[in-house]
Design an enzyme around this catalytic site. Structure first.
Site, PDB file in Angstrom:
ATOM      1  N   CYS A  20      83.454  -2.258 -63.692  1.00  0.00           N
ATOM      2  CA  CYS A  20      83.435  -2.464 -65.026  1.00  0.00           C
ATOM      3  C   CYS A  20      82.830  -3.443 -65.478  1.00  0.00           C
ATOM      4  CB  CYS A  20      85.784  -2.012 -65.415  1.00  0.00           C
ATOM      5  SG  CYS A  20      86.719  -3.837 -65.578  1.00  0.00           S
ATOM      6  N   ARG A  26      89.981  -2.275 -65.985  1.00  0.00           N
ATOM      7  CA  ARG A  26      90.024  -0.765 -65.671  1.00  0.00           C
ATOM      8  C   ARG A  26      89.342  -1.271 -63.803  1.00  0.00           C
ATOM      9  NH1 ARG A  26      85.145   1.464 -69.531  1.00  0.00           N
ATOM     10  NH2 ARG A  26      85.074  -0.226 -68.918  1.00  0.00           N
ATOM     11  N   ASP A 139      87.396   1.895 -72.077  1.00  0.00           N
ATOM     12  CA  ASP A 139      88.119   0.383 -71.672  1.00  0.00           C
ATOM     13  C   ASP A 139      88.736   0.495 -73.044  1.00  0.00           C
ATOM     14  OD1 ASP A 139      88.225  -2.048 -71.939  1.00  0.00           O
ATOM     15  OD2 ASP A 139      85.855  -2.582 -72.091  1.00  0.00           O
TER      16      ASP A 139
END
Length: 175
Positions: A20, A26, A139
């Site tokens: 990520c 994440r 996100d």
């Protein structure tokens, strides 16, 4: 992606890295969740998971406290995670590079130096037919605890789908 031709063994397990942006939200979730699924399946010695970010802002830091809390609510332990930045030389070290959104996909495709490297890069949600059209896992960094929980649910579903595709090939390759 087809996993039909896999033949991992204990000396060279199938290696997956999740990527990520900063490697504190994440991708650590995805790493921890898939590792748990793999361990519970008994294939822990044949599949390894790790994670990284495209940026270097958080290198060496723990996962975001909200990531650790969301994971803990569901019985996962993300407390040992330390952020790191993806190095393009790592393409050779991984069989599958799973990105959490199209921004990381573009970045890693630009960092790839061969068709083989390019073929390793896949969006996480692409493994889950029910979520594939969304493309990106949002996100949660600038949001609240509820989005962290929602994102974790998305990641669990997608990782379950990924594992269902990967496991038969892994099991078939084990003699």
């Amino acid at each position: 992606m087809s996993f039909a031709s896999l033949s991992p063994d204990e000396a060279t397990p199938f290696r997956i890295i999740f990527v990520c942006t900063g490697n504190i939200c994440r991708s650590p979730m995805a790493e921890v969740v898939l590792r748990d699924i793999v361990t519970r399946s008994g294939l822990g010695r044949l599949i390894t998971t790790s994670s990284a970010g495209t940026g270097d802002w958080h290198v060496g830091e723990q996962a975001d406290t909200r990531t650790i809390a969301a994971l803990a609510k569901l019985g996962y332990d993300g407390s040992h995670h330390r952020a790191r930045q993806f190095d393009p030389a790592w393409f050779a070290d991984f069989d599958l590079v799973v990105v959490l959104d199209r921004t990381q996909e573009r970045i890693l495709r630009n960092w790839a130096t061969s068709e083989r490297d390019l073929s390793k890069v896949h969006l996480l949600l692409s493994f889950d037919g029910d979520q594939a059209a969304m493309g990106d896992v949002p996100d949660p960094y600038y949001s609240d605890d509820a989005l962290f929980d929602s994102v974790l649910g998305m990641i669990e579903r997608a990782n379950t789908a990924l594992f269902k595709q990967l496991a038969p090939a892994i099991r078939q390759g084990v003699r």
